[in-house]
Write a protein that holds these residues in place. Structure first.
Motif, PDB file in Angstrom:
ATOM      1  N   VAL A 155     -50.722  17.527  -3.608  1.00 30.54           N
ATOM      2  CA  VAL A 155     -49.356  17.423  -4.031  1.00 30.54           C
ATOM      3  C   VAL A 155     -48.981  16.035  -4.654  1.00 30.54           C
ATOM      4  N   ASP A 156     -47.874  16.232  -5.371  1.00 36.86           N
ATOM      5  CA  ASP A 156     -47.452  14.721  -5.766  1.00 36.86           C
ATOM      6  C   ASP A 156     -47.366  13.595  -4.905  1.00 36.86           C
ATOM      7  N   TYR A 157     -47.588  12.341  -5.052  1.00 40.06           N
ATOM      8  CA  TYR A 157     -47.274  11.320  -4.187  1.00 40.06           C
ATOM      9  C   TYR A 157     -48.278  11.573  -3.025  1.00 40.06           C
ATOM     10  N   SER A 158     -49.501  12.121  -3.184  1.00 37.02           N
ATOM     11  CA  SER A 158     -50.247  12.396  -1.882  1.00 37.02           C
ATOM     12  C   SER A 158     -50.707  11.092  -1.044  1.00 37.02           C
ATOM     13  N   GLY A 159     -50.688  10.034  -1.826  1.00 32.12           N
ATOM     14  CA  GLY A 159     -51.088   8.669  -1.240  1.00 32.12           C
ATOM     15  C   GLY A 159     -50.074   7.649  -0.818  1.00 32.12           C
ATOM     16  N   LYS A 160     -49.085   8.178  -0.714  1.00 35.99           N
ATOM     17  CA  LYS A 160     -47.569   7.643  -0.562  1.00 35.99           C
ATOM     18  C   LYS A 160     -47.449   7.377   0.821  1.00 35.99           C
ATOM     19  N   ARG A 161     -47.314   8.632   1.616  1.00 33.86           N
ATOM     20  CA  ARG A 161     -46.976   8.563   2.923  1.00 33.86           C
ATOM     21  C   ARG A 161     -47.989   9.875   3.245  1.00 33.86           C
ATOM     22  N   PRO A 162     -49.254   9.622   3.398  1.00 30.89           N
ATOM     23  CA  PRO A 162     -50.165  10.978   3.644  1.00 30.89           C
ATOM     24  C   PRO A 162     -50.016  11.957   4.887  1.00 30.89           C
ATOM     25  N   TRP A 163     -49.399  11.155   5.810  1.00 34.54           N
ATOM     26  CA  TRP A 163     -49.117  12.097   7.108  1.00 34.54           C
ATOM     27  C   TRP A 163     -47.933  13.067   6.672  1.00 34.54           C
ATOM     28  N   ILE A 164     -47.352  13.145   5.697  1.00 32.01           N
ATOM     29  CA  ILE A 164     -45.914  13.943   5.579  1.00 32.01           C
ATOM     30  C   ILE A 164     -46.454  15.405   5.192  1.00 32.01           C
ATOM     31  N   SER A 165     -46.069  16.386   6.252  1.00 31.40           N
ATOM     32  CA  SER A 165     -46.367  17.777   6.002  1.00 31.40           C
ATOM     33  C   SER A 165     -45.183  18.743   5.606  1.00 31.40           C
ATOM     34  N   ASP A 166     -44.026  18.053   5.311  1.00 26.80           N
ATOM     35  CA  ASP A 166     -43.083  18.997   4.779  1.00 26.80           C
ATOM     36  C   ASP A 166     -43.445  19.948   3.751  1.00 26.80           C
ATOM     37  N   ARG A 167     -42.785  21.251   4.055  1.00 30.79           N
ATOM     38  CA  ARG A 167     -43.058  22.182   2.998  1.00 30.79           C
ATOM     39  C   ARG A 167     -42.094  22.116   1.806  1.00 30.79           C
ATOM     40  N   ASP A 168     -41.052  21.299   1.785  1.00 32.72           N
ATOM     41  CA  ASP A 168     -40.429  21.174   0.620  1.00 32.72           C
ATOM     42  C   ASP A 168     -40.828  20.343  -0.454  1.00 32.72           C
ATOM     43  N   MET A 169     -42.077  19.508  -0.178  1.00 36.96           N
ATOM     44  CA  MET A 169     -42.931  18.678  -1.050  1.00 36.96           C
ATOM     45  C   MET A 169     -44.053  19.830  -1.686  1.00 36.96           C
ATOM     46  N   ASP A 170     -43.534  20.756  -2.645  1.00 36.58           N
ATOM     47  CA  ASP A 170     -44.505  21.846  -2.902  1.00 36.58           C
ATOM     48  C   ASP A 170     -44.979  21.815  -4.560  1.00 36.58           C
ATOM     49  N   GLN A 171     -44.901  20.458  -5.013  1.00 37.84           N
ATOM     50  CA  GLN A 171     -45.265  20.350  -6.518  1.00 37.84           C
ATOM     51  C   GLN A 171     -47.019  20.215  -6.434  1.00 37.84           C
ATOM     52  N   VAL A 172     -47.624  21.151  -6.706  1.00 39.24           N
ATOM     53  CA  VAL A 172     -49.151  21.188  -6.582  1.00 39.24           C
ATOM     54  C   VAL A 172     -49.718  20.023  -7.643  1.00 39.24           C
ATOM     55  N   ASN A 173     -50.645  19.373  -6.819  1.00 36.57           N
ATOM     56  CA  ASN A 173     -51.308  17.989  -7.572  1.00 36.57           C
ATOM     57  C   ASN A 173     -52.552  17.831  -7.384  1.00 36.57           C
ATOM     58  N   LEU A 174     -53.770  18.866  -7.812  1.00 38.50           N
ATOM     59  CA  LEU A 174     -54.989  18.666  -7.552  1.00 38.50           C
ATOM     60  C   LEU A 174     -55.636  17.413  -7.815  1.00 38.50           C
ATOM     61  N   GLU A 175     -55.192  16.776  -8.740  1.00 37.65           N
ATOM     62  CA  GLU A 175     -55.825  15.523  -9.334  1.00 37.65           C
ATOM     63  C   GLU A 175     -55.381  14.477  -8.139  1.00 37.65           C
TER      64      GLU A 175
END
Length: 235
Positions: A155-175
């Motif tokens: 997901v976008d910003y995956s390294g910013k707060r890696p513990w967040i599991s909120d499902r409203d963060m739904d922008q797929v970012n495989l890179e």
């Protein structure tokens, strides 16, 4: 590793569990002891390599350290394998009982990048200060470091707060998942004091989970799965 976990009502963070009086602390301790010893006995019967005595119970540990030393002795009376505790990334450096365990266990959700799509270089730089603290703890207790959990969302910003599991963060970012994961391996994998880790989150029904449209933690059926496979196959 057998790793019993408490899940709190409405998804509240287990690290905030705190009783308001001595009677309730005793009630929690008695209940938790019974819970953990049952799993410890099961882990011993099934010959599990590692048993984890708790997961991200920061406030419980801070307020009742004597209880945890006593619990460790009780666990050792029923389980003969290696022991660890899964300290949250911002808790491990003050966990008081590492000397009684076999591994310093860390749930490694350290923030490593503020970027929407973190680069490898950014993540490697982001790990430097965290690695320094981990290394200091390792030297203090002379125990191997085990990542009792590690992983990043695709997901976008995956390294910013890696513990967040909120499902409203739904922008797929495989890179983003690829780069954060690869940087973790490059930072730790070749250190002789690093014992490895356990991927969060891996499901048994492999063919039915993950995939390139999935924005949650699992690396299954995503490009990141190949990164993990490559490193573990070399071990």
């Amino acid at each position: 590793m057998v790793k019993p976990q408490i899940w709190v009502w409405r998804g509240e963070f287990t690290g905030n569990i705190k009783m308001q009086n001595e009677d309730n602390w005793k009630l929690l301790e008695d209940s938790y002891t019974s819970f953990i010893l049952e799993y410890a006995q099961m882990a011993n019967e099934t010959k599990a390599d590692i048993f984890c005595i708790g997961t991200e119970l920061e406030t419980f540990v801070d307020n009742r350290p004597e209880y945890w030393f006593d619990l460790i002795n009780k666990v050792k009376s029923v389980y003969q394998g290696k022991l660890t505790y899964a300290a949250n990334w911002n808790e491990f450096d003050r966990t008081p009982f590492w000397g009684e365990l076999d591994y310093v266990g860390i749930d490694a959700y350290f923030p490593v990048s503020q970027s929407k799509t973190p680069t490898m270089e950014e993540c490697l730089e982001g790990w430097k200060s965290h690695k320094k603290g981990i290394t200091e703890t390792q030297k203090t207790y002379k125990k191997p470091i085990l990542f009792t959990e590690f992983g990043y969302r695709s997901v976008d910003y995956s390294g910013k707060r890696p513990w967040i599991s909120d499902r409203d963060m739904d922008q797929v970012n495989l890179e983003a998942q690829n780069n954060t994961t690869q940087a973790l391996f490059e930072t730790f994998w070749d250190e002789d004091w690093f014992a490895g880790g356990f991927v969060w989150k891996w499901f048994i029904n492999h063919d039915e989970v993950g995939g390139e449209e999935n924005f949650m933690f699992t690396p299954q059926n995503k490009p990141t799965e190949a990164i993990i496979r490559r490193h573990y196959s070399l071990n």
